[in-house]
Scaffold this motif. Structure first.
Motif, short mmCIF file in Angstrom:
data_model
loop_
_atom_site.label_atom_id
_atom_site.label_comp_id
_atom_site.label_asym_id
_atom_site.label_seq_id
_atom_site.Cartn_x
_atom_site.Cartn_y
_atom_site.Cartn_z
N GLY A 8 -22.90 -123.15 23.00
CA GLY A 8 -22.73 -123.94 24.22
C GLY A 8 -21.28 -124.25 24.53
N HIS A 27 -24.36 -125.27 30.37
CA HIS A 27 -25.42 -125.43 29.38
C HIS A 27 -24.82 -125.71 28.01
CE1 HIS A 27 -28.58 -124.16 32.14
NE2 HIS A 27 -27.75 -123.22 32.56
N ALA A 71 -25.47 -127.96 24.24
CA ALA A 71 -26.47 -128.64 23.41
C ALA A 71 -25.77 -129.71 22.59
CB ALA A 71 -27.15 -127.63 22.48
N ALA A 124 -27.22 -123.33 19.10
CA ALA A 124 -27.17 -123.81 20.49
C ALA A 124 -25.90 -124.60 20.74
CB ALA A 124 -28.39 -124.67 20.78
N TRP A 125 -25.54 -125.45 19.80
CA TRP A 125 -24.33 -126.27 19.93
C TRP A 125 -23.08 -125.41 19.96
CZ3 TRP A 125 -21.69 -127.92 14.98
CH2 TRP A 125 -20.51 -128.63 15.23
N LEU A 180 -32.73 -125.91 23.74
CA LEU A 180 -31.83 -127.02 23.41
C LEU A 180 -30.62 -127.06 24.33
CD1 LEU A 180 -31.97 -126.81 19.50
CD2 LEU A 180 -32.93 -128.62 20.94
N GLN A 181 -30.26 -125.91 24.89
CA GLN A 181 -29.17 -125.87 25.88
C GLN A 181 -29.67 -126.21 27.29
OE1 GLN A 181 -27.00 -122.20 25.97
NE2 GLN A 181 -25.93 -122.59 24.06
N ALA A 218 -30.46 -125.36 16.28
CA ALA A 218 -29.65 -126.47 16.79
C ALA A 218 -28.17 -126.19 16.62
CB ALA A 218 -30.03 -127.76 16.08
#
Length: 321
Positions: A230, A93, A95, A226-227, A292-293, A223
């Motif tokens: 991830g 997972h 993003a 999540a990035w 988002l993931q 965002a």
């Protein structure tokens, strides 16, 4: 093994006693020995294992060709299985990386000499902050406001850099904060005791109880979280265990603490940051980050499976906001 798209060939038969014996039955007297031709593929194409090539040298005609095709088929599928194993090692997972405005857009001539950035091995948690600065700004003025925060921390407090890894303005624009590279697990100076293996994201403004938190700001924070999470495969909806590196936090140095993967500054330090209004929106930020993931709520990893993280480097602790 034969990589996907490669062409298998029989190993050099000049080194195989059985193959040499068979060629001797039909080679003209006095003829120069020649190496057996390879199946087209050119130099450097991986050879079949010895255990396969020796029996093939004893199989006549069509049978040898059939056996070779079957062996090649098996080798190709083994290569595909290896490729699949490598792919499974990548966090499932992730993003996309949001757009991030570089430091050069806000630092201008305020940059000062500072030591090289410090890095951790990965990011497993995010701490959300607010900058405790005015809210009614024009978003075009955000770079100047971030520069003033930098000057206040480096000149006024004699810190080596801005403490936050990222700053997000009310329009949802994400700015690079602390130096070291946005794609890297840069050690920040944002949450005393828990700077290591974490990222600090600061909302530009003051978000005390009753203050509206702009939706675009919330989405941008989610965002970034999540990035960054991830990259280590961390679920934004899960909890993580961190070990305090400084007794100035809410936890004695060396003691373990459990946090949401996306936590507020006040979870780890005695402060009102990120403000009651923003902290109340953290569940929304976590859910958006999980979306988002590409996660569903049922994908959340149980607390017991999270990795304990040892934060035992205190070099940044004197720089905490």
């Amino acid at each position: 093994m034969v990589p996907p798209g490669g062409t298998p060939h029989i190993a050099d038969r000049a080194r195989r006693p059985h193959s040499e014996f068979m060629r001797a039955l039909w080679r003209p007297r006095g003829a120069r020995r020649r190496r057996s031709p390879r199946i087209p593929g050119g130099p450097g194409v991986p050879r079949l294992p010895r255990a396969v090539t020796v029996p093939l040298g004893c199989v006549p005609g069509v049978a040898a060709a059939v056996a070779l095709v079957l062996c090649a088929y098996g080798v190709e599928h083994a290569a595909e299985d290896d490729t699949g194993s490598a792919a499974r090692a990548t966090p499932a997972h992730q993003a996309p990386r949001p757009a991030v405005v570089p430091r050069s857009a806000w630092i201008g001539d305020a940059a000062r000499d500072q030591p090289p950035p410090r890095y951790d091995d990965e990011v497993v948690a995010v701490f959300v902050h607010h900058t405790d600065s005015p809210n009614g700004y024009d978003c075009a003025d955000a770079p100047a406001i971030i520069r003033s925060l930098y000057e206040g921390q480096t000149d006024g407090r004699d810190w080596d850099d801005l403490g936050y890894n990222f700053v997000v303005d009310r329009c949802g624009t994400v700015y690079e904060g602390r130096a070291g590279g946005t794609d890297q697990p840069v050690t920040g100076a944002h949450t005393q005791g828990f700077n290591h293996r974490t990222t600090g994201i600061a909302a530009l403004g003051t978000f005390t109880e009753g203050t509206e938190v702009p939706p675009m700001m919330l989405h941008a924070i989610a965002a970034v979280a999540a990035w960054k999470l991830g990259t280590s495969g961390t679920d934004p909806l899960a909890d993580v265990r961190l070990v305090s590196s400084n007794g100035g936090s809410r936890y004695a140095a060396g003691s373990a603490a459990t946090f949401p993967a996306i936590a507020g500054h006040s979870d780890g330090y005695m402060t009102d940051c990120p403000g009651a209004a923003l902290k109340a929106r953290l569940p929304q930020i976590r859910a958006e980050a999980a979306r988002l993931q590409g996660r569903a709520t049922g994908d959340t990893v149980p607390d017991a499976t999270q990795t304990a993280v040892r934060n035992d480097d205190t070099r940044n602790e004197e720089q905490e906001p």
